[in-house]
Design a protein around this motif. Structure first.
Motif, short mmCIF file in Angstrom:
data_model
loop_
_atom_site.label_atom_id
_atom_site.label_comp_id
_atom_site.label_asym_id
_atom_site.label_seq_id
_atom_site.Cartn_x
_atom_site.Cartn_y
_atom_site.Cartn_z
N LYS A 1 0.83 -1.21 0.00
CA LYS A 1 0.00 0.00 0.00
C LYS A 1 0.86 1.26 0.00
O LYS A 1 0.49 2.29 -0.58
N THR A 2 2.02 1.19 0.63
CA THR A 2 2.89 2.37 0.67
C THR A 2 3.37 2.77 -0.73
O THR A 2 3.55 3.96 -1.01
N ILE A 3 3.55 1.79 -1.60
CA ILE A 3 3.97 2.10 -2.97
C ILE A 3 2.85 2.83 -3.71
O ILE A 3 3.08 3.83 -4.41
N PHE A 4 1.62 2.35 -3.55
CA PHE A 4 0.49 3.03 -4.20
C PHE A 4 0.32 4.44 -3.66
O PHE A 4 0.00 5.38 -4.41
N ASP A 5 0.53 4.61 -2.36
CA ASP A 5 0.39 5.94 -1.77
C ASP A 5 1.46 6.90 -2.30
O ASP A 5 1.18 8.08 -2.55
N SER A 6 2.67 6.40 -2.47
CA SER A 6 3.74 7.28 -2.96
C SER A 6 3.55 7.65 -4.43
O SER A 6 4.04 8.69 -4.88
N LEU A 7 2.84 6.81 -5.19
CA LEU A 7 2.61 7.08 -6.62
C LEU A 7 1.26 7.72 -6.89
O LEU A 7 0.85 7.83 -8.05
N GLU A 8 0.55 8.14 -5.87
CA GLU A 8 -0.79 8.68 -6.04
C GLU A 8 -0.75 9.94 -6.92
O GLU A 8 -0.02 10.90 -6.66
N GLY A 9 -1.55 9.92 -8.00
CA GLY A 9 -1.66 11.07 -8.89
C GLY A 9 -0.51 11.25 -9.86
O GLY A 9 -0.52 12.21 -10.65
N LEU A 10 0.48 10.37 -9.86
CA LEU A 10 1.64 10.52 -10.74
C LEU A 10 1.29 10.04 -12.14
O LEU A 10 0.77 8.94 -12.33
N ARG A 11 1.62 10.88 -13.14
CA ARG A 11 1.33 10.54 -14.53
C ARG A 11 2.64 10.36 -15.30
O ARG A 11 3.66 10.01 -14.72
N ALA A 12 2.61 10.62 -16.60
CA ALA A 12 3.76 10.32 -17.43
C ALA A 12 4.92 11.28 -17.22
O ALA A 12 6.07 10.93 -17.50
N GLU A 13 4.65 12.47 -16.74
CA GLU A 13 5.70 13.49 -16.64
C GLU A 13 5.74 14.07 -15.24
O GLU A 13 4.71 14.18 -14.56
N ILE A 14 6.96 14.45 -14.82
CA ILE A 14 7.18 15.11 -13.54
C ILE A 14 7.89 16.43 -13.82
O ILE A 14 8.86 16.48 -14.58
N SER A 15 7.41 17.49 -13.24
CA SER A 15 8.02 18.80 -13.46
C SER A 15 9.44 18.83 -12.89
O SER A 15 9.76 18.10 -11.94
N ASP A 16 10.27 19.67 -13.47
CA ASP A 16 11.66 19.77 -13.01
C ASP A 16 11.75 20.25 -11.56
O ASP A 16 12.68 19.88 -10.83
N ALA A 17 10.81 21.06 -11.14
CA ALA A 17 10.86 21.58 -9.77
C ALA A 17 10.60 20.48 -8.74
O ALA A 17 11.15 20.52 -7.63
N ASP A 18 9.77 19.49 -9.10
CA ASP A 18 9.44 18.41 -8.16
C ASP A 18 10.28 17.17 -8.35
O ASP A 18 10.16 16.22 -7.57
N PHE A 19 11.12 17.14 -9.38
CA PHE A 19 11.87 15.91 -9.68
C PHE A 19 13.06 15.77 -8.74
O PHE A 19 13.83 16.71 -8.52
N ASP A 20 13.21 14.58 -8.19
CA ASP A 20 14.36 14.23 -7.36
C ASP A 20 14.71 12.78 -7.66
O ASP A 20 13.92 11.87 -7.39
N ALA A 21 15.89 12.55 -8.21
CA ALA A 21 16.26 11.22 -8.67
C ALA A 21 16.40 10.21 -7.55
O ALA A 21 16.41 9.00 -7.80
N LEU A 22 16.50 10.68 -6.29
CA LEU A 22 16.67 9.77 -5.17
C LEU A 22 15.38 9.50 -4.42
O LEU A 22 15.38 8.76 -3.43
N ASN A 23 14.28 10.07 -4.86
CA ASN A 23 12.99 9.80 -4.22
C ASN A 23 12.49 8.41 -4.60
O ASN A 23 12.82 7.87 -5.66
#
Length: 651
Positions: free
Chosen positions: A297-319
């Motif tokens: 369930k934690t994986i689904f919660d962390s991916l909630e609302g995530l689509r094909a693209e992530i903005s540069d301001a919110d992107f973190d390669a270690l998340n």
């Protein structure tokens, strides 16, 4: 034949080196436990010797022998020191010799294969220079296989074309049946043949729309903006279905072992339904729910609302979120289905000699347009051409298209009624002859007066409440199913008939005259007719289900039909490549039973047994029957109920 890599034994004498001469170890043994094998053999031999000694010697002698550690241990040590070494050396030598024989046999066979393509001297020279490790015919044979494969594909495609054209000639079909094969007919949404607007006598236009459902696609297709959670849940759902299938197969095998009957298709479905709750649940907030058995369930919660693209301001390669998305993107689940469909249709067009000059692949919209010619002006295009549009629709898109389709029809109906009213008014102004409506209006008072004098009530005919418009019959009220699946069949028929009636009224009103009013009305009527024909030519979105829609527009010369026949082969091959099709389980398991069951169904010829006793018994039965009948009639009365002589007989 590719080179077989077998290990070669070292050409030395050593007791421990693997596969050496006289060695206890062998490369051919791989991961076998040599010590356990030796202990098993020694233990068996020691037990045999001990049993033999115990059976032959008396008990006092055995007690005297069993001194200083015991007799069994001494025999065991003796075998361990002598028999083990001899046994291992023999087995090792045997295995090594077998490996050498196999390796030499493979080398000879590869030399024979190489000699088929090259002179024997060159093959021997290559073997002397580098041996089979450096020079082999594997790549050459792969190239030959590829060439033969392509050749076989072209031959097969040519045979398919010949078969289709032959069948079309034998059936003498030039309609939909010759264009689409029977096994793919279920996927047709619309197929229409009509004369070309500019050249109706020589050129025909064909509109074909094919709908491949999501459940029929070999590789599923997703929209670009689909959430990552949706992709993961779809994968988990398919994995659960596979597990259910495996459990059903295990159940079938168990029933077969027990001698029970096989499960029917309905019973299989019930078994699957009963096992669904073992892997799924409606408890979304419970982390221990079976729905989170495969993905936490934690994986689904962390991916909630995530689509094909992530903005540069919110992107973190270690998340965690970014790395989970990267794993999903590496599998290319989001794009591979639609890309496969595009590669399939373009590859088939290329191999079928159906070239194209224009391709517009709207990847994010899942829409691809392929046209034979780039020019959009139909007057400048040749009479043999085609256009293919491959689009993926989900339920949300279809809902929006249905709403737009409803609004477009309402707009057409309003414009047609407005034009109808204008033409009707012009007809009433310009008419010089009395029609039925005028005559009915003049005679209405006399009719009512006569009805009153005859004792009848006056009849108003309820013209204001009249439901029949005299164009089409009264339409029945729509049910819930019809409201959700609007076909517009009656509505379109009404508009078409109104257009015909308006043309006839224009002719009656103006005859051979062409005033400005008539020109304006005819221009508007021609525009409405042309646009409504385009609207009717389109696909009704109410009859399209989520999946791929292949929309093909073909223009072909009636006598040649080159593009038409070629596109028929392309379409059938494309459907075979991307669609799984369907099979009706009811028809697969249905078998007709006999209406009657006869015990004498197995008959054979044979001589009838007629004996003298049977003959006498039959004679007595006939005599007694005749006497009974005769005795039943009174004396002196003629019996005409049964006459064997053709006349009357007196009893």
């Amino acid at each position: 034949m590719a080179h077989l890599d077998l290990p070669k034994s070292p050409n030395v004498f050593h007791p421990e080196k693997p596969s050496a001469v006289g060695s206890r170890n062998s490369l051919a043994q791989e991961f076998r436990d040599q010590q356990s094998e030796v202990e098993t053999v020694i233990r068996e031999e020691v037990d045999k010797v001990m049993n033999h000694i115990s059976a032959k010697l008396p008990k006092p002698a055995l007690e005297r022998l069993d001194v200083m550690g015991g007799l069994k241990e001494k025999i065991y040590n003796y075998f361990n020191q002598n028999y083990q070494n001899m046994f291992n050396r023999y087995i090792t030598t045997t295995e090594d010799e077998m490996v050498k024989k196999i390796r030499n046999f493979v080398d000879r066979e590869e030399m024979k294969t190489l000699a088929r393509y090259t002179p024997r001297e060159i093959a021997q020279l290559l073997d002397q220079i580098g041996g089979m490790d450096k020079f082999n015919t594997g790549e050459i044979e792969k190239s030959m296989i590829n060439m033969y494969g392509h050749l076989q594909g072209h031959v097969q495609r040519g045979m398919n074309d010949l078969e289709n054209e032959t069948n079309a000639l034998l059936r003498q079909k030039v309609d939909v049946g010759a264009f689409v094969r029977g096994e793919n007919a279920y996927s047709i949404v619309k197929c229409s043949f009509k004369d070309n607007y500019a050249k109706p006598k020589t050129v025909t236009d064909v509109k074909l729309s094919v709908n491949i459902l999501d459940s029929e696609l070999i590789s599923p297709i997703f929209h670009y903006q689909t959430t990552v959670n949706y992709l993961i849940k779809d994968l988990v759902s398919k994995h659960i279905v596979d597990l259910l299938d495996k459990e059903i197969e295990a159940l079938k095998d168990a029933r077969a072992d027990e001698g029970k009957e096989d499960l029917t298709d309905t019973e299989v479905m019930f078994e699957k339904l009963a096992k669904v709750e073992d892997y799924t649940s409606d408890e979304k907030d419970n982390a221990d729910s079976p729905r989170y058995k495969f993905v936490a369930k934690t994986i689904f919660d962390s991916l909630e609302g995530l689509r094909a693209e992530i903005s540069d301001a919110d992107f973190d390669a270690l998340n965690v979120r970014e790395n989970l998305k990267k794993i999903i993107d590496n599998e290319n689940i989001r794009n591979r289905g639609f890309n496969t469909a595009i590669n399939s249709i373009t590859g088939i067009l290329d191999t079928s000699k159906m070239g194209y000059q224009y391709v517009e692949n709207l990847k994010n919209a899942r829409d691809c347009i392929i046209k034979e010619y780039e020019d959009a002006d139909e007057s400048q295009l040749p009479d043999e051409r085609y256009q293919v549009r491959l689009t993926y629709y989900d339920q949300e898109q279809l809902t929006a298209d249905r709403t737009a389709y409803d609004k477009q029809y309402e707009a057409f109906y309003v414009e047609v009624i407005r034009l109808w009213d204008v033409i009707e008014e012009m007809y009433q102004m310009k008419k010089t002859k009395i029609d039925f409506d005028d005559l009915s209006g003049k005679l209405l008072k006399k009719i009512n007066k006569r009805r009153t004098s005859d004792g009848f009530d006056q009849f108003e005919y309820n013209l204001s409440e009249k439901e029949w418009n005299e164009v089409t019959f009264v339409k029945p009220q729509d049910t819930d199913v019809q409201k959700m699946n609007r076909s517009y069949t009656i509505e379109k028929e009404e508009i078409k008939k109104r257009i015909v009636i308006m043309n006839e009224k224009l002719t009656k009103t103006y005859a051979n005259q062409n005033p400005v009013e008539r020109v304006a009305i005819e221009e508007r009527l021609a525009f409405i007719s042309k646009e409504f024909a385009r609207f009717d030519y389109q696909i009704n979105p109410y009859h399209v289900q989520p999946g791929i829609v292949l929309d093909v527009d073909i223009t072909s010369i009636k006598r040649k039909k080159y593009t038409l026949n070629a596109m028929a082969n392309v379409l059938n091959e494309f459907l075979h490549g991307v669609s799984k099709g369907f099979q009706d389980a009811a028809f697969a398991s249905f078998s007709r039973r006999r209406s009657t069951i006869r015990e004498d169904i197995n008959q054979s010829f044979g001589a009838a047994e007629t004996s003298e006793d049977n003959y006498q018994m039959n004679f007595l039965e006939e005599t007694s029957t005749t006497e009974t009948i005769v005795s039943g009639a009174p004396e002196g009365i003629v019996d005409v109920s049964k006459d064997d002589d053709g006349g009357l007989s007196e009893i």
